[in-house]
Design a protein around this motif. Structure first.
Motif, PDB file in Angstrom:
ATOM      1  N   ASN A 199       1.013 -13.219 -13.800  1.00 47.80           N
ATOM      2  CA  ASN A 199       0.606 -12.011 -14.528  1.00 47.80           C
ATOM      3  C   ASN A 199       1.850 -11.186 -14.912  1.00 47.80           C
ATOM      4  O   ASN A 199       2.232 -10.255 -14.215  1.00 47.80           O
ATOM      5  N   GLU A 200       2.469 -11.543 -16.041  1.00 46.84           N
ATOM      6  CA  GLU A 200       3.712 -10.888 -16.449  1.00 46.84           C
ATOM      7  C   GLU A 200       3.515  -9.399 -16.734  1.00 46.84           C
ATOM      8  O   GLU A 200       4.395  -8.586 -16.431  1.00 46.84           O
ATOM      9  N   GLU A 201       2.370  -9.032 -17.280  1.00 39.89           N
ATOM     10  CA  GLU A 201       2.106  -7.618 -17.565  1.00 39.89           C
ATOM     11  C   GLU A 201       2.133  -6.801 -16.268  1.00 39.89           C
ATOM     12  O   GLU A 201       2.744  -5.726 -16.199  1.00 39.89           O
ATOM     13  N   LEU A 202       1.484  -7.309 -15.223  1.00 38.07           N
ATOM     14  CA  LEU A 202       1.480  -6.621 -13.932  1.00 38.07           C
ATOM     15  C   LEU A 202       2.883  -6.620 -13.320  1.00 38.07           C
ATOM     16  O   LEU A 202       3.315  -5.609 -12.763  1.00 38.07           O
ATOM     17  N   LEU A 203       3.598  -7.724 -13.429  1.00 34.99           N
ATOM     18  CA  LEU A 203       4.967  -7.769 -12.909  1.00 34.99           C
ATOM     19  C   LEU A 203       5.848  -6.716 -13.568  1.00 34.99           C
ATOM     20  O   LEU A 203       6.685  -6.093 -12.911  1.00 34.99           O
ATOM     21  N   LYS A 204       5.650  -6.478 -14.850  1.00 29.09           N
ATOM     22  CA  LYS A 204       6.427  -5.443 -15.544  1.00 29.09           C
ATOM     23  C   LYS A 204       6.062  -4.053 -15.034  1.00 29.09           C
ATOM     24  O   LYS A 204       6.935  -3.192 -14.889  1.00 29.09           O
ATOM     25  N   LYS A 205       4.799  -3.824 -14.737  1.00 33.48           N
ATOM     26  CA  LYS A 205       4.383  -2.526 -14.194  1.00 33.48           C
ATOM     27  C   LYS A 205       4.946  -2.328 -12.778  1.00 33.48           C
ATOM     28  O   LYS A 205       5.385  -1.231 -12.421  1.00 33.48           O
ATOM     29  N   PRO A 264       0.819  -1.226   0.000  1.00 33.81           N
ATOM     30  CA  PRO A 264       0.000   0.000   0.000  1.00 33.81           C
ATOM     31  C   PRO A 264       0.853   1.277   0.000  1.00 33.81           C
ATOM     32  O   PRO A 264       0.493   2.267  -0.632  1.00 33.81           O
ATOM     33  N   ALA A 265       1.993   1.256   0.681  1.00 33.90           N
ATOM     34  CA  ALA A 265       2.890   2.424   0.692  1.00 33.90           C
ATOM     35  C   ALA A 265       3.511   2.630  -0.683  1.00 33.90           C
ATOM     36  O   ALA A 265       3.646   3.767  -1.143  1.00 33.90           O
ATOM     37  N   LEU A 266       3.883   1.543  -1.363  1.00 38.28           N
ATOM     38  CA  LEU A 266       4.426   1.657  -2.722  1.00 38.28           C
ATOM     39  C   LEU A 266       3.371   2.235  -3.654  1.00 38.28           C
ATOM     40  O   LEU A 266       3.655   3.158  -4.421  1.00 38.28           O
ATOM     41  N   TYR A 267       2.173   1.709  -3.586  1.00 34.58           N
ATOM     42  CA  TYR A 267       1.097   2.192  -4.453  1.00 34.58           C
ATOM     43  C   TYR A 267       0.844   3.682  -4.227  1.00 34.58           C
ATOM     44  O   TYR A 267       0.738   4.457  -5.173  1.00 34.58           O
ATOM     45  N   GLN A 268       0.769   4.093  -2.956  1.00 34.83           N
ATOM     46  CA  GLN A 268       0.510   5.503  -2.649  1.00 34.83           C
ATOM     47  C   GLN A 268       1.638   6.394  -3.146  1.00 34.83           C
ATOM     48  O   GLN A 268       1.396   7.460  -3.706  1.00 34.83           O
ATOM     49  N   ALA A 269       2.894   5.959  -2.972  1.00 30.77           N
ATOM     50  CA  ALA A 269       4.035   6.753  -3.442  1.00 30.77           C
ATOM     51  C   ALA A 269       4.000   6.897  -4.957  1.00 30.77           C
ATOM     52  O   ALA A 269       4.203   7.988  -5.494  1.00 30.77           O
ATOM     53  N   ALA A 270       3.746   5.788  -5.648  1.00 28.12           N
ATOM     54  CA  ALA A 270       3.663   5.834  -7.118  1.00 28.12           C
ATOM     55  C   ALA A 270       2.534   6.767  -7.554  1.00 28.12           C
ATOM     56  O   ALA A 270       2.689   7.552  -8.486  1.00 28.12           O
ATOM     57  N   LYS A 271       1.417   6.697  -6.869  1.00 35.39           N
ATOM     58  CA  LYS A 271       0.271   7.562  -7.172  1.00 35.39           C
ATOM     59  C   LYS A 271       0.626   9.028  -6.924  1.00 35.39           C
ATOM     60  O   LYS A 271       0.320   9.902  -7.738  1.00 35.39           O
ATOM     61  N   ASP A 272       1.300   9.301  -5.802  1.00 30.27           N
ATOM     62  CA  ASP A 272       1.644  10.678  -5.432  1.00 30.27           C
ATOM     63  C   ASP A 272       2.572  11.346  -6.443  1.00 30.27           C
ATOM     64  O   ASP A 272       2.523  12.560  -6.609  1.00 30.27           O
ATOM     65  N   ILE A 273       3.423  10.565  -7.107  1.00 30.89           N
ATOM     66  CA  ILE A 273       4.338  11.164  -8.087  1.00 30.89           C
ATOM     67  C   ILE A 273       3.869  10.951  -9.522  1.00 30.89           C
ATOM     68  O   ILE A 273       4.579  11.293 -10.465  1.00 30.89           O
ATOM     69  N   GLY A 274       2.675  10.353  -9.679  1.00 39.72           N
ATOM     70  CA  GLY A 274       2.084  10.227 -11.009  1.00 39.72           C
ATOM     71  C   GLY A 274       2.523   9.017 -11.811  1.00 39.72           C
ATOM     72  O   GLY A 274       2.461   9.039 -13.035  1.00 39.72           O
ATOM     73  N   ASP A 314      -0.153   4.318 -12.914  1.00 41.96           N
ATOM     74  CA  ASP A 314      -0.983   3.787 -13.992  1.00 41.96           C
ATOM     75  C   ASP A 314      -0.798   2.279 -14.131  1.00 41.96           C
ATOM     76  O   ASP A 314       0.322   1.790 -14.264  1.00 41.96           O
ATOM     77  N   GLY A 315      -1.905   1.573 -14.062  1.00 37.23           N
ATOM     78  CA  GLY A 315      -1.871   0.130 -14.239  1.00 37.23           C
ATOM     79  C   GLY A 315      -1.579  -0.652 -12.976  1.00 37.23           C
ATOM     80  O   GLY A 315      -1.642  -1.880 -12.983  1.00 37.23           O
ATOM     81  N   LEU A 316      -1.261   0.036 -11.883  1.00 35.29           N
ATOM     82  CA  LEU A 316      -1.016  -0.669 -10.623  1.00 35.29           C
ATOM     83  C   LEU A 316      -2.339  -0.824  -9.869  1.00 35.29           C
ATOM     84  O   LEU A 316      -3.088   0.140  -9.740  1.00 35.29           O
ATOM     85  N   PRO A 317      -2.603  -2.021  -9.361  1.00 32.92           N
ATOM     86  CA  PRO A 317      -3.837  -2.201  -8.580  1.00 32.92           C
ATOM     87  C   PRO A 317      -3.668  -1.632  -7.175  1.00 32.92           C
ATOM     88  O   PRO A 317      -2.550  -1.565  -6.653  1.00 32.92           O
ATOM     89  N   GLU A 318      -4.765  -1.226  -6.561  1.00 29.31           N
ATOM     90  CA  GLU A 318      -4.693  -0.739  -5.178  1.00 29.31           C
ATOM     91  C   GLU A 318      -4.281  -1.857  -4.227  1.00 29.31           C
ATOM     92  O   GLU A 318      -3.604  -1.610  -3.234  1.00 29.31           O
ATOM     93  N   LYS A 319      -4.704  -3.084  -4.544  1.00 33.86           N
ATOM     94  CA  LYS A 319      -4.349  -4.254  -3.734  1.00 33.86           C
ATOM     95  C   LYS A 319      -3.842  -5.339  -4.663  1.00 33.86           C
ATOM     96  O   LYS A 319      -4.330  -5.499  -5.782  1.00 33.86           O
TER      97      LYS A 319
END
Length: 129
Positions: free
Chosen positions: A78-84, A52-62, A65-70
């Motif tokens: 899910n290789e596409e998600l792993l790449k993101k 959740p901290a990684l997601y929030q940091a990524a969101k805060d700096i823009g 995109d493509g990252l799930p909240e959970k």
């Protein structure tokens, strides 16, 4: 500073701060630097970070995109998600900006990709020797 590094930083040595995590993050300059994709490393790293901290940091700096909240349990397939996630953890670098303690509001500058977490003597919690 990579978001992987951000995920490991805390400001809990400041007087009166009990947790100091996750630090808020803002950016005025971000660069994306290519790093070889290693899905096994990403999967292993996800077991050691606070997602959740990684997601929030990524969101805060823009860069969320493509990252799930959970995260789901079947992430290995899910290789596409792993790449993101690889991009967010290892390729996105905050070059200029600041970190902010969630409890005290103390700001720590990031310059040339390096966070300055040094405190003034009067800010440091007394720790028994």
């Amino acid at each position: 500073m990579k978001l992987l590094t951000h995920n490991m930083l805390t400001s809990n040595i400041i007087k009166g701060v009990t947790k100091g995590f996750p630090l808020g993050i803002t950016s005025t300059k971000v660069e994306v630097k290519e790093v070889d994709f290693n899905p096994a490393f990403v999967v292993k790293t996800l077991t050691k970070i606070d997602y959740p901290a990684l997601y929030q940091a990524a969101k805060d700096i823009g860069y969320a995109d493509g990252l799930p909240e959970k995260l789901e349990d079947n992430i290995k397939e899910n290789e596409e998600l792993l790449k993101k996630l690889h991009n967010a953890l290892l390729q996105v670098e905050v070059i200029e900006g600041e970190l902010v303690c969630p409890e005290s509001g103390r700001k720590f500058p990031i310059a040339n990709g390096i966070p300055n977490m040094l405190l003034q003597e009067n800010e440091v919690e007394n720790v028994a020797q």
